[in-house]
Design a protein around this motif. Sequence first.
Motif, PDB file in Angstrom:
ATOM      1  N   TRP A  41       0.945  -1.174   0.051  1.00  0.00           N
ATOM      2  CA  TRP A  41       0.136   0.024   0.024  1.00  0.00           C
ATOM      3  C   TRP A  41       0.847   1.141  -0.004  1.00  0.00           C
ATOM      4  CZ3 TRP A  41      -1.209   4.347   2.856  1.00  0.00           C
ATOM      5  CH2 TRP A  41      -2.152   4.877   2.623  1.00  0.00           C
ATOM      6  N   TYR A  42       1.714   1.435   1.001  1.00  0.00           N
ATOM      7  CA  TYR A  42       2.758   2.543   0.951  1.00  0.00           C
ATOM      8  C   TYR A  42       3.564   2.772  -0.588  1.00  0.00           C
ATOM      9  CZ  TYR A  42       1.856   3.955   5.807  1.00  0.00           C
ATOM     10  OH  TYR A  42       1.289   4.277   6.941  1.00  0.00           O
ATOM     11  N   ALA A  43       3.888   1.516  -0.876  1.00  0.00           N
ATOM     12  CA  ALA A  43       4.971   1.903  -2.296  1.00  0.00           C
ATOM     13  C   ALA A  43       3.786   2.157  -3.272  1.00  0.00           C
ATOM     14  CB  ALA A  43       5.368   0.298  -2.605  1.00  0.00           C
ATOM     15  N   SER A  44       2.694   1.653  -3.420  1.00  0.00           N
ATOM     16  CA  SER A  44       1.715   2.200  -4.278  1.00  0.00           C
ATOM     17  C   SER A  44       1.612   3.628  -4.409  1.00  0.00           C
ATOM     18  CB  SER A  44       0.454   1.482  -4.344  1.00  0.00           C
ATOM     19  OG  SER A  44      -0.445   1.906  -3.278  1.00  0.00           O
ATOM     20  N   TYR A  45       1.398   4.324  -3.207  1.00  0.00           N
ATOM     21  CA  TYR A  45       1.110   5.625  -2.937  1.00  0.00           C
ATOM     22  C   TYR A  45       2.478   6.320  -3.281  1.00  0.00           C
ATOM     23  CZ  TYR A  45      -3.611   5.607  -1.759  1.00  0.00           C
ATOM     24  OH  TYR A  45      -5.021   5.592  -2.116  1.00  0.00           O
ATOM     25  N   VAL A  46       3.549   5.852  -2.784  1.00  0.00           N
ATOM     26  CA  VAL A  46       4.872   6.493  -3.512  1.00  0.00           C
ATOM     27  C   VAL A  46       4.981   6.620  -4.818  1.00  0.00           C
ATOM     28  CG1 VAL A  46       7.195   6.241  -3.351  1.00  0.00           C
ATOM     29  CG2 VAL A  46       6.193   5.860  -1.354  1.00  0.00           C
ATOM     30  N   ALA A  47       4.758   5.614  -5.454  1.00  0.00           N
ATOM     31  CA  ALA A  47       4.620   5.837  -6.991  1.00  0.00           C
ATOM     32  C   ALA A  47       3.493   6.794  -7.611  1.00  0.00           C
ATOM     33  CB  ALA A  47       4.578   4.264  -7.728  1.00  0.00           C
ATOM     34  N   ARG A  48       2.354   6.690  -6.968  1.00  0.00           N
ATOM     35  CA  ARG A  48       1.305   7.311  -7.390  1.00  0.00           C
ATOM     36  C   ARG A  48       1.446   8.872  -7.088  1.00  0.00           C
ATOM     37  NH1 ARG A  48      -4.122   5.023  -5.517  1.00  0.00           N
ATOM     38  NH2 ARG A  48      -3.452   3.368  -6.671  1.00  0.00           N
ATOM     39  N   LEU A  49       2.141   9.285  -6.025  1.00  0.00           N
ATOM     40  CA  LEU A  49       2.335  10.705  -5.999  1.00  0.00           C
ATOM     41  C   LEU A  49       3.443  11.247  -6.684  1.00  0.00           C
ATOM     42  CD1 LEU A  49       1.875  10.944  -2.132  1.00  0.00           C
ATOM     43  CD2 LEU A  49      -0.048  11.379  -3.840  1.00  0.00           C
ATOM     44  N   SER A  50       4.258  10.503  -7.173  1.00  0.00           N
ATOM     45  CA  SER A  50       5.439  11.248  -8.007  1.00  0.00           C
ATOM     46  C   SER A  50       5.423  11.898  -9.247  1.00  0.00           C
ATOM     47  CB  SER A  50       6.379   9.897  -8.279  1.00  0.00           C
ATOM     48  OG  SER A  50       5.933   8.863  -8.950  1.00  0.00           O
ATOM     49  N   VAL A  51       4.473  11.211 -10.033  1.00  0.00           N
ATOM     50  CA  VAL A  51       3.972  11.923 -11.109  1.00  0.00           C
ATOM     51  C   VAL A  51       3.220  13.215 -11.202  1.00  0.00           C
ATOM     52  CG1 VAL A  51       2.915  11.573 -13.563  1.00  0.00           C
ATOM     53  CG2 VAL A  51       3.994   9.694 -12.466  1.00  0.00           C
ATOM     54  N   PRO A  52       2.211  13.310 -10.386  1.00  0.00           N
ATOM     55  CA  PRO A  52       1.560  14.621 -10.156  1.00  0.00           C
ATOM     56  C   PRO A  52       2.475  15.653  -9.630  1.00  0.00           C
ATOM     57  CG  PRO A  52       0.398  12.746  -9.580  1.00  0.00           C
ATOM     58  CD  PRO A  52       1.449  12.333  -9.935  1.00  0.00           C
ATOM     59  N   LEU A  53       3.401  15.405  -8.724  1.00  0.00           N
ATOM     60  CA  LEU A  53       4.176  16.312  -7.896  1.00  0.00           C
ATOM     61  C   LEU A  53       5.211  16.820  -8.896  1.00  0.00           C
ATOM     62  CD1 LEU A  53       4.678  14.913  -4.389  1.00  0.00           C
ATOM     63  CD2 LEU A  53       3.237  16.864  -5.045  1.00  0.00           C
ATOM     64  N   SER A  54       5.725  16.001  -9.775  1.00  0.00           N
ATOM     65  CA  SER A  54       6.602  16.251 -10.768  1.00  0.00           C
ATOM     66  C   SER A  54       6.394  17.297 -11.792  1.00  0.00           C
ATOM     67  CB  SER A  54       7.416  14.985 -11.561  1.00  0.00           C
ATOM     68  OG  SER A  54       8.105  14.269 -10.382  1.00  0.00           O
ATOM     69  N   TYR A  55       5.009  17.016 -12.425  1.00  0.00           N
ATOM     70  CA  TYR A  55       4.561  18.019 -13.174  1.00  0.00           C
ATOM     71  C   TYR A  55       4.157  19.012 -12.618  1.00  0.00           C
ATOM     72  CZ  TYR A  55       1.742  19.766 -16.969  1.00  0.00           C
ATOM     73  OH  TYR A  55       1.080  20.367 -18.018  1.00  0.00           O
ATOM     74  N   ASN A  56       3.495  19.111 -11.511  1.00  0.00           N
ATOM     75  CA  ASN A  56       3.246  20.208 -10.734  1.00  0.00           C
ATOM     76  C   ASN A  56       4.378  21.206 -10.503  1.00  0.00           C
ATOM     77  OD1 ASN A  56       1.335  21.886  -9.285  1.00  0.00           O
ATOM     78  ND2 ASN A  56       2.461  21.441  -7.560  1.00  0.00           N
ATOM     79  N   PHE A  57       5.565  20.646 -10.299  1.00  0.00           N
ATOM     80  CA  PHE A  57       6.726  21.294 -10.058  1.00  0.00           C
ATOM     81  C   PHE A  57       7.108  22.016 -11.598  1.00  0.00           C
ATOM     82  CE2 PHE A  57      11.486  21.397 -11.057  1.00  0.00           C
ATOM     83  CZ  PHE A  57      11.750  22.079 -10.372  1.00  0.00           C
ATOM     84  N   MET A  58       6.967  21.389 -12.563  1.00  0.00           N
ATOM     85  CA  MET A  58       7.422  21.997 -13.786  1.00  0.00           C
ATOM     86  C   MET A  58       6.651  23.040 -14.382  1.00  0.00           C
ATOM     87  SD  MET A  58       8.233  18.393 -16.153  1.00  0.00           S
ATOM     88  CE  MET A  58       8.959  19.696 -17.566  1.00  0.00           C
ATOM     89  N   THR A  59       5.220  23.081 -13.867  1.00  0.00           N
ATOM     90  CA  THR A  59       4.549  24.151 -14.160  1.00  0.00           C
ATOM     91  C   THR A  59       4.773  25.610 -13.285  1.00  0.00           C
ATOM     92  OG1 THR A  59       2.807  23.653 -12.353  1.00  0.00           O
ATOM     93  CG2 THR A  59       2.441  22.720 -14.458  1.00  0.00           C
ATOM     94  N   PHE A  60       5.799  25.330 -12.357  1.00  0.00           N
ATOM     95  CA  PHE A  60       6.163  26.467 -11.657  1.00  0.00           C
ATOM     96  C   PHE A  60       7.120  27.272 -12.381  1.00  0.00           C
ATOM     97  CE2 PHE A  60       5.928  24.126  -7.481  1.00  0.00           C
ATOM     98  CZ  PHE A  60       4.572  24.429  -7.151  1.00  0.00           C
TER      99      PHE A  60
END
Length: 702
Positions: A454-473
């Motif tokens: 469960w924890y591993a799935s959410y580590v992977a699930r949060l990485s893509v949105p946070l990375s793209y959200n950073f690029m929009t800065f």
Amino acid sequence: MASVLSAASPVGSEVFAAIALLVLSFVVLLILRYYLPLRATPAYVLVPIFFALWLPAFIVLLVPIDLASSAATDDVAARGIWFPPRLLLVSWRITYWLTFALTWFILPILAEYSDAGYREPRDRVMYSLRQNAQYQAIVLGSGIIGLVYYFITYGFRLVYLKGVVMALAYCWGLFLAIYLMGHGLVTIPRTLFRNASISGRLRRLQSNAPKLYERMEDAIMNLEELEVQVSELSKRKTGTARNFQEWIEELADMCNVPESRPGSSMPRIGAESRILPTVITEKYMADLTRQLDRARHTRSRYVDEWNLLLLDASRTQAILDSAASKKLDFGSATPGSSFLERTTILTPYTRYLYHFHVLPALRVMFAGFLALASACIIWSEMVRTALPSLSVIRLSVVHHWTGEKGQVGFAGQVIAALWILYMCAAALTSMTEVKVWRGRALVRRNTAYESGFWYASYVARLSVPLSYNFMTFLSPTVFTKTRFYDFLGQLIDFTPLGNWFDNLFPIFGPSPRVKRMVGFDMDLVDEEENESGYGTGSWREGRALIERELNGTSLSRREAIIGGSATRSTPILSVPAARREGAPQTPFATSPSSYRDNVAPPSSRAAAQSRSRIANSDGEAEDDNFFTSLGHRVKNTIDTIDTPKWFQEIGDGIKKPKWLGGDEEGTQPGSSSAAGSGSGSNSNNLDVRRWFGGGNDGRIRL
């Protein structure tokens, strides 16, 4: 710029990226080794969890490479690590779709498979598929609105269907990532700043001790109740229990009831019919196995947290006491200490200087630095649409400008990786503090497989949105030229709905009132805010509890000493005794002489919970028909019916209430006067003054 990059050779960058990936692989293996025993863990657990952690780490490395590849500097010396366009696109496709498959299909199926409770692999697979089919049906039902919107607006095409799937997955991940990251951006600096005070840290540990100790007691009591069920089940040699004899023996070996604790401390739960159903089914056995496995890991979790709290409190107290002698000695290392903890480098005086003066100053300094970083992230999120030129992250990453064209060099790549790493750390730190994850937790060397998935799935699930959200800065002239934007960003900005969600949600987010209305109000308020300790035990009680535990005079230590010769199935440093009904709430209020002779059976609430679990778990088996399952249900229900309390008290008479001058406690019904009363007439006659708090002296309290 493309011609300049094509003339250069990417061999050096590719070699650097390969070395970085090897280092990341080694770090991921160390993390897995910290939470899971590598030799005893099956491959179907280690391999998916490894990739679920390794792929987000690769994304943190791939985003700066993509920025430097699409916005390379004219100066070759300042140019960073870059990939050819084709290699970047293939890397993003492999990384994204592997992460998507892991988070939405592979890891959830394996998590339910490991938590199924059945013995046969086929039964566990079928159970996992049924559970995940229900979850996917809920997700598909919630996504129908988006599908209808896309198909009505743009028609039915395969590329649009792919865009819907990627956009909805991104929106759900961004919703959870922003919610968790917002809490982590505040928690990390605040925790460092508060831990800089040695006395304040000790006070908070003492305040948290009573509640943690109570949770550990409840976990141990729950496990004991389940072990009693297994013990009684192993005694049954007739009926339907004969069909599951090997399964029952495996559960008995897992519990190890006679050897795990002294026999006199085992709770006694009435008759066998109260805790076991008459008809033993496969579904009941699977549910019992699942509950037993969860209870064992819950017990291990709270025992590990309690031991860590004791160790932290003893070290903090030693640091505080060293102010007088100017010398600090933590004593000999524990058997489970790491190599660095067992290594002695500092002298007692230099150790005192480091822990008493240097370390608090470093914590204050890092707390201020991270608080400034958190403020920069929040500010960049607020101004990225209206005033993008004022974004602090944009100014720190993009250093080279040729007119309105931004360029990213090696220094900008390093800073971008640090920003993404801090954003991910803030979100993942909050996951360990959220109270709605069904008791899942990461335990050192003993994490449950389902919790690890469960924890591993959410580590992977949060990485893509946070990375793209950073690029929009960054500036649109920079991030719109990246392969990441071509692959994912265009699909998010494909419709006005996705564009508005991506621009507005991270700024505002759901309000607390809306979160509570939809049931998503995760209790993220730190328990340390309750300084008074009301309802959780005061810090004085925690201090006394910690001192008794460390000095070996508490009941849990005596339990460990008495049962120390027994062979335990899992390593437990301290196992506290069960609290008796009617006893004081302090865990050390029972005297040593009366403890062994006064072990009472569990409360009626615990027994009712056991019967409720039996009633809920004793459903029809998958292989039974409807009439057979109905007969099993009726028979088990009749066998577990208790006589109503009102029927038992018919012959006791009706007692007069106390406010009408009724009998005091301890007086038999029907007696004419209460013991200790002044006169018989005063105890039986109605006195209106007592309604208003008055006494026998004639006065009335208002």
